[in-house]
Motif scaffolding. Structure first.
Motif, PDB file in Angstrom:
ATOM      1  N   ASP A  28     111.883   6.486  58.557  1.00 52.96           N
ATOM      2  CA  ASP A  28     111.696   6.787  57.135  1.00 52.96           C
ATOM      3  C   ASP A  28     110.332   7.430  56.911  1.00 52.96           C
ATOM      4  OD1 ASP A  28     111.841   6.925  54.383  1.00 52.96           O
ATOM      5  OD2 ASP A  28     111.231   4.837  54.115  1.00 52.96           O
ATOM      6  N   ARG A  29     110.331   8.739  56.824  1.00 56.11           N
ATOM      7  CA  ARG A  29     109.094   9.470  56.550  1.00 56.11           C
ATOM      8  C   ARG A  29     108.925   9.736  55.061  1.00 56.11           C
ATOM      9  NH1 ARG A  29     109.785  13.778  61.526  1.00 56.11           N
ATOM     10  NH2 ARG A  29     109.975  12.171  63.138  1.00 56.11           N
ATOM     11  N   SER A  30     109.891   9.291  54.272  1.00 57.98           N
ATOM     12  CA  SER A  30     109.877   9.534  52.828  1.00 57.98           C
ATOM     13  C   SER A  30     109.311   8.361  52.044  1.00 57.98           C
ATOM     14  CB  SER A  30     111.292   9.810  52.330  1.00 57.98           C
ATOM     15  OG  SER A  30     112.076   8.630  52.429  1.00 57.98           O
ATOM     16  N   GLY A  31     109.351   7.180  52.623  1.00 59.57           N
ATOM     17  CA  GLY A  31     108.893   5.980  51.927  1.00 59.57           C
ATOM     18  C   GLY A  31     109.940   5.360  51.029  1.00 59.57           C
ATOM     19  N   ILE A  32     111.198   5.786  51.139  1.00 58.44           N
ATOM     20  CA  ILE A  32     112.247   5.269  50.257  1.00 58.44           C
ATOM     21  C   ILE A  32     112.768   3.890  50.707  1.00 58.44           C
ATOM     22  CG2 ILE A  32     114.197   6.392  51.422  1.00 58.44           C
ATOM     23  CD1 ILE A  32     115.389   6.870  48.609  1.00 58.44           C
ATOM     24  N   LEU A  33     112.741   3.619  52.011  1.00 61.77           N
ATOM     25  CA  LEU A  33     113.351   2.384  52.512  1.00 61.77           C
ATOM     26  C   LEU A  33     112.528   1.147  52.172  1.00 61.77           C
ATOM     27  CD1 LEU A  33     114.734   3.252  56.063  1.00 61.77           C
ATOM     28  CD2 LEU A  33     115.962   3.120  53.907  1.00 61.77           C
ATOM     29  N   THR A  34     113.226   0.173  51.633  1.00 62.97           N
ATOM     30  CA  THR A  34     112.676  -1.167  51.421  1.00 62.97           C
ATOM     31  C   THR A  34     113.571  -2.123  52.197  1.00 62.97           C
ATOM     32  OG1 THR A  34     114.083  -1.565  49.490  1.00 62.97           O
ATOM     33  CG2 THR A  34     111.905  -0.567  49.079  1.00 62.97           C
ATOM     34  N   SER A  35     113.168  -3.356  52.320  1.00 63.87           N
ATOM     35  CA  SER A  35     114.012  -4.304  53.055  1.00 63.87           C
ATOM     36  C   SER A  35     115.357  -4.495  52.350  1.00 63.87           C
ATOM     37  CB  SER A  35     113.299  -5.638  53.249  1.00 63.87           C
ATOM     38  OG  SER A  35     112.947  -6.203  52.005  1.00 63.87           O
ATOM     39  N   SER A  95     117.093  15.255  44.805  1.00 66.34           N
ATOM     40  CA  SER A  95     115.860  14.632  44.305  1.00 66.34           C
ATOM     41  C   SER A  95     116.152  13.402  43.447  1.00 66.34           C
ATOM     42  CB  SER A  95     115.046  15.641  43.498  1.00 66.34           C
ATOM     43  OG  SER A  95     115.800  16.113  42.400  1.00 66.34           O
ATOM     44  N   ARG A  96     117.306  13.337  42.877  1.00 67.77           N
ATOM     45  CA  ARG A  96     117.634  12.216  41.979  1.00 67.77           C
ATOM     46  C   ARG A  96     117.776  10.892  42.718  1.00 67.77           C
ATOM     47  NH1 ARG A  96     121.983  15.085  37.980  1.00 67.77           N
ATOM     48  NH2 ARG A  96     120.509  16.552  37.041  1.00 67.77           N
ATOM     49  N   ILE A  97     118.041  10.955  43.997  1.00 62.99           N
ATOM     50  CA  ILE A  97     118.210   9.718  44.769  1.00 62.99           C
ATOM     51  C   ILE A  97     116.937   8.872  44.751  1.00 62.99           C
ATOM     52  CG2 ILE A  97     117.586  10.758  46.983  1.00 62.99           C
ATOM     53  CD1 ILE A  97     119.687   8.891  48.275  1.00 62.99           C
ATOM     54  N   MET A  98     115.791   9.516  44.636  1.00 68.82           N
ATOM     55  CA  MET A  98     114.524   8.786  44.660  1.00 68.82           C
ATOM     56  C   MET A  98     114.382   7.853  43.456  1.00 68.82           C
ATOM     57  SD  MET A  98     113.356   9.807  47.514  1.00 68.82           S
ATOM     58  CE  MET A  98     111.658   9.308  47.614  1.00 68.82           C
ATOM     59  N   SER A  99     115.006   8.197  42.334  1.00 70.09           N
ATOM     60  CA  SER A  99     114.905   7.359  41.140  1.00 70.09           C
ATOM     61  C   SER A  99     116.223   6.647  40.824  1.00 70.09           C
ATOM     62  CB  SER A  99     114.470   8.205  39.942  1.00 70.09           C
ATOM     63  OG  SER A  99     115.392   9.241  39.707  1.00 70.09           O
ATOM     64  N   ALA A 100     117.203   6.776  41.679  1.00 66.98           N
ATOM     65  CA  ALA A 100     118.503   6.124  41.470  1.00 66.98           C
ATOM     66  C   ALA A 100     118.375   4.616  41.689  1.00 66.98           C
ATOM     67  CB  ALA A 100     119.540   6.708  42.430  1.00 66.98           C
ATOM     68  N   PRO A 101     119.272   3.846  41.095  1.00 60.09           N
ATOM     69  CA  PRO A 101     119.280   2.403  41.354  1.00 60.09           C
ATOM     70  C   PRO A 101     119.463   2.129  42.852  1.00 60.09           C
ATOM     71  CG  PRO A 101     120.726   2.936  39.518  1.00 60.09           C
ATOM     72  CD  PRO A 101     120.300   4.233  40.129  1.00 60.09           C
ATOM     73  N   LEU A 102     118.932   1.017  43.297  1.00 58.25           N
ATOM     74  CA  LEU A 102     118.948   0.652  44.712  1.00 58.25           C
ATOM     75  C   LEU A 102     120.357   0.681  45.298  1.00 58.25           C
ATOM     76  CD1 LEU A 102     116.814  -0.274  46.794  1.00 58.25           C
ATOM     77  CD2 LEU A 102     117.480  -2.610  46.249  1.00 58.25           C
ATOM     78  N   ILE A 109     122.971   7.031  51.037  1.00 57.85           N
ATOM     79  CA  ILE A 109     122.416   7.174  52.392  1.00 57.85           C
ATOM     80  C   ILE A 109     123.443   6.756  53.434  1.00 57.85           C
ATOM     81  CG2 ILE A 109     120.646   6.336  53.986  1.00 57.85           C
ATOM     82  CD1 ILE A 109     118.744   6.193  51.519  1.00 57.85           C
ATOM     83  N   SER A 110     124.123   5.644  53.202  1.00 56.29           N
ATOM     84  CA  SER A 110     125.131   5.158  54.157  1.00 56.29           C
ATOM     85  C   SER A 110     126.256   6.161  54.354  1.00 56.29           C
ATOM     86  CB  SER A 110     125.736   3.836  53.671  1.00 56.29           C
ATOM     87  OG  SER A 110     124.756   2.863  53.533  1.00 56.29           O
ATOM     88  N   TYR A 111     126.783   6.670  53.251  1.00 59.04           N
ATOM     89  CA  TYR A 111     127.883   7.618  53.355  1.00 59.04           C
ATOM     90  C   TYR A 111     127.446   8.926  54.006  1.00 59.04           C
ATOM     91  CZ  TYR A 111     130.923   4.546  50.627  1.00 59.04           C
ATOM     92  OH  TYR A 111     131.688   3.493  50.197  1.00 59.04           O
ATOM     93  N   ALA A 112     126.220   9.345  53.729  1.00 55.46           N
ATOM     94  CA  ALA A 112     125.716  10.561  54.379  1.00 55.46           C
ATOM     95  C   ALA A 112     125.604  10.345  55.888  1.00 55.46           C
ATOM     96  CB  ALA A 112     124.367  10.954  53.791  1.00 55.46           C
TER      97      ALA A 112
END
Length: 129
Positions: A28-35, A95-102, A109-112
């Motif tokens: 994760d080079r984007s910083g999007i992943l949380t536990s 870009s909308r994925i960054m502000s989408a609900p968890l 991400i899973s489906y991609a």
């Protein structure tokens, strides 16, 4: 006869290598992943027989797909490679994925990931990122 035996052997080995990849590691080079997001991704992937991991046993590296999440401008780009660093595919998740609900982030991400590993070579970005 020897040629047939050789072809059958190569086919068997190829099938074993293809079926051996049952784990995905994400850089994760984007910083999007949380536990929490990692747990959601793992749940979705396990439904298709693939597990998410953040630890790789490099003695069994061909059990893994290797993916990278990175930003390109405002967009989130996902790439997936095999254990020989051959690009299997890439997707622009927007870009909308960054502000989408968890929960939506986990699904997208899973489906991609599943799209790319189920149809290698189909999802390749043609524009520079």
């Amino acid at each position: 006869m020897p040629r047939t035996l050789l072809l059958c052997s190569l086919l068997f080995i190829s099938i074993q290598l293809i079926n051996a990849q049952d784990k995905i590691a994400i850089d994760d080079r984007s910083g999007i992943l949380t536990s929490e997001l990692e747990q959601l991704i793992d749940q979705k992937l396990q439904e298709d027989g693939i597990s998410y991991t953040n630890m790789v046993d490099f003695t069994k590296r061909c059990s893994y797909y290797f993916s990278v999440l990175r930003k390109s401008g405002d967009d989130l780009i996902l790439t997936v490679s095999d254990c020989n660093t051959i690009l299997l595919g890439e997707k622009n998740l927007g870009s909308r994925i960054m502000s989408a609900p968890l929960s939506e982030q986990g699904i997208l991400i899973s489906y991609a990931l599943l799209d790319i590993v189920s149809e290698p070579g189909k999802y390749i970005l043609t524009t520079p990122t």
